[in-house]
Design an enzyme around this catalytic site. Structure first.
Site, PDB file in Angstrom:
ATOM      1  N   GLU A   7     -10.827 -10.082  -2.575  1.00 39.08           N
ATOM      2  CA  GLU A   7     -12.381 -11.382  -1.790  1.00 39.08           C
ATOM      3  C   GLU A   7     -12.052 -12.039  -3.319  1.00 39.08           C
ATOM      4  OE1 GLU A   7     -16.061 -10.545  -1.405  1.00 39.08           O
ATOM      5  OE2 GLU A   7     -15.904  -8.701  -1.343  1.00 39.08           O
TER       6      GLU A   7
ATOM      7  N   ARG B 175     -27.027  -5.336   6.734  1.00 43.78           N
ATOM      8  CA  ARG B 175     -26.731  -5.315   5.543  1.00 43.78           C
ATOM      9  C   ARG B 175     -27.113  -4.739   4.737  1.00 43.78           C
ATOM     10  NH1 ARG B 175     -22.593 -10.255   4.543  1.00 43.78           N
ATOM     11  NH2 ARG B 175     -24.637 -10.847   3.062  1.00 43.78           N
TER      12      ARG B 175
ATOM     13  N   LYS C 245     -24.444  -5.379  -1.390  1.00 42.88           N
ATOM     14  CA  LYS C 245     -24.133  -6.582  -1.813  1.00 42.88           C
ATOM     15  C   LYS C 245     -24.643  -5.698  -2.746  1.00 42.88           C
ATOM     16  CE  LYS C 245     -25.101 -11.373  -0.380  1.00 42.88           C
ATOM     17  NZ  LYS C 245     -23.586 -11.901  -1.182  1.00 42.88           N
TER      18      LYS C 245
HETATM   19  C1  LIG Z   1     -22.488 -11.979  -0.299  1.00 36.49           C
HETATM   20  C2  LIG Z   1     -21.420 -11.995  -0.534  1.00 36.49           C
HETATM   21  C3  LIG Z   1     -20.524 -12.318   0.458  1.00 36.49           C
HETATM   22  C4  LIG Z   1     -20.533 -13.279   1.359  1.00 36.49           C
HETATM   23  O1  LIG Z   1     -21.124 -13.238   2.616  1.00 36.49           O
HETATM   24  P1  LIG Z   1     -22.491 -14.328   3.029  1.00 36.49           P
HETATM   25  O2  LIG Z   1     -22.614 -13.104   4.610  1.00 36.49           O
HETATM   26  O3  LIG Z   1     -20.794 -14.543   4.100  1.00 36.49           O
HETATM   27  O4  LIG Z   1     -23.144 -14.861   2.430  1.00 36.49           O
HETATM   28  C5  LIG Z   1     -18.942 -12.313  -0.047  1.00 36.49           C
HETATM   29  N1  LIG Z   1     -17.984 -11.338  -0.926  1.00 36.49           N
HETATM   30  C6  LIG Z   1     -19.378 -10.518  -1.959  1.00 36.49           C
HETATM   31  C7  LIG Z   1     -19.580  -9.896  -3.025  1.00 36.49           C
HETATM   32  C8  LIG Z   1     -20.905 -11.206  -1.397  1.00 36.49           C
HETATM   33  O5  LIG Z   1     -21.710 -10.366  -2.087  1.00 36.49           O
END
Ligand SMILES: *Cc1c(COP(=O)(O)O)cnc(C)c1O
Length: 341
Positions: free
Chosen positions: A221, A82, A185
């Site tokens: 989300e 990722r 991210k």
């Molecule tokens: C990091 C993140 C998540 C959660 O991801 P995990 O890999 O499960 O920790 C969900 N949404 C956003 C916007 C994120 O930055």
């Protein structure tokens, strides 16, 4: 090995400086060999690309002490991939997946005294980050970067008494743009989410529920966690959209749900159908699952009857299974748990 004298159960989720971190720098077209260092400070040019144009991305993951005393990390290959994908989208030279996993191992091994003991519910949070250190004035990718992983022990997300349910508001802001960067991210996604979350907190809500930026009819989300919902006949549903960040926790939970015999669906979820669900949960590394009791859509309340007071039965089953795998009480699918010691 001696552990640090820390009140593990009462640690919050914050920066706790540990002794060692991993650093590699990108210069003259390549990543250097990287090493563990004690220096927690970063000194960069006032004109560094990260400062002006937010050329930076990060990851979040945890190391756990298992029931039988091993230290493990959960699916680090997915964090590595990722971050690779985030870097490519931001024109940051990606850090090789194999080297990322090796760096994770080095940081955990260098900070074993900070890995919370089994049974405390605490974990060692790992924060990989990449950022442009080279100077840029015109808008373009920098020539120099840093890759760093540091560690910070964090307490159990839910204190004694367990998880209480969150109340969300449907946000009038967007967290991503169509064809934007919602799926990576990137620090920039968080910068622009701060104002909406501060406002939501001021209004008494725990989190924002963001809708799809194109039509504003579908659930995406929250600022930092993915959703899943459960129907009255126990189907586990998670929203599908190109602007959702692919949560490793959510992907793991959906696959466990399938193994446990639940029907699972990854599909578009309309705001108008939320009232048909009986459980709602947020998923991410920090909490694994946070139960959602209510969503407020401009004054109209949508209640999830089985997750009003903590997790509903399906959420609880998924939570116990995933945390069981992470803490070594349950054998997980092949390759999910990487043993460090
Ligand atoms: C990091 C993140 C998540 C959660 O991801 P995990 O890999 O499960 O920790 C969900 N949404 C956003 C916007 C994120 O930055």
């Amino acid at each position: 090995m001696e552990k640090k004298n820390i009140d593990w159960e009462n640690l919050g989720f914050g920066y706790y400086k540990t002794d060692k971190r991993y650093v590699s720098n990108f210069k003259d077209g390549k990543w250097d060999s990287g090493c563990i260092t004690e220096d927690s400070m970063v000194t960069i040019s006032e004109c560094a690309g990260v400062i002006h144009y937010c050329q930076t991305c990060f990851e979040g993951m945890k190391a756990y002490t298992t029931q039988d005393g091993h230290v493990v990390v959960f699916r680090p290959d997915l964090n590595a991939q990722r971050m690779y994908d985030s870097a490519v989208r931001l024109e940051i030279p990606p850090f090789p997946v194999e080297r990322f996993i090796d760096a994770v191992e080095q940081v955990v091994k260098a900070n074993l005294e900070f890995v919370p003991p089994y049974g405390t519910g605490a974990a060692l949070y790992l924060r990989p980050v990449m950022f442009a250190t080279g100077p840029v004035m015109g808008v373009k990718p920098a020539q120099e970067y840093q890759f760093r992983i540091f560690a910070s022990p964090v307490g159990p997300y839910f204190k004694k008494g367990g998880a209480s349910s969150l109340v969300l508001k449907v946000s009038d802001f967007d967290r991503s743009a169509p064809h934007g960067t919602g799926h990576i991210k990137a620090g920039l996604n968080y910068a622009m989410s701060l104002h909406p979350i501060v406002k939501a907190h001021d209004e008494g809500f725990n989190e924002n529920m963001y809708l799809d930026p194109q039509t504003r009819t579908k659930v995406e989300e929250t600022g930092g966690a993915n959703f899943f919902f459960v129907t009255a006949d126990n189907t586990v549903v998670t929203p599908k959209s190109p602007s959702i960040l692919p949560s490793i926790t959510r992907r793991s939970l959906m696959s466990l749900a399938e193994n446990l015999g639940y029907k699972v669906e990854e599909r578009e979820v309309y705001l108008s159908e939320l009232s048909e669900f009986v459980e709602c949960g947020l998923c991410g590394t920090a909490a694994v699952i946070s139960p959602v009791g209510k969503v407020n859509d401009h004054g109209k309340e949508i209640l999830f009857k089985n997750s009003q007071n903590g997790m509903g039965p399906v959420s609880k089953k998924l939570y116990d299974t995933l945390t069981g795998i992470q803490f070594g009480r349950i054998e997980g699918p092949e390759g999910w748990v990487r043993q460090i010691i």
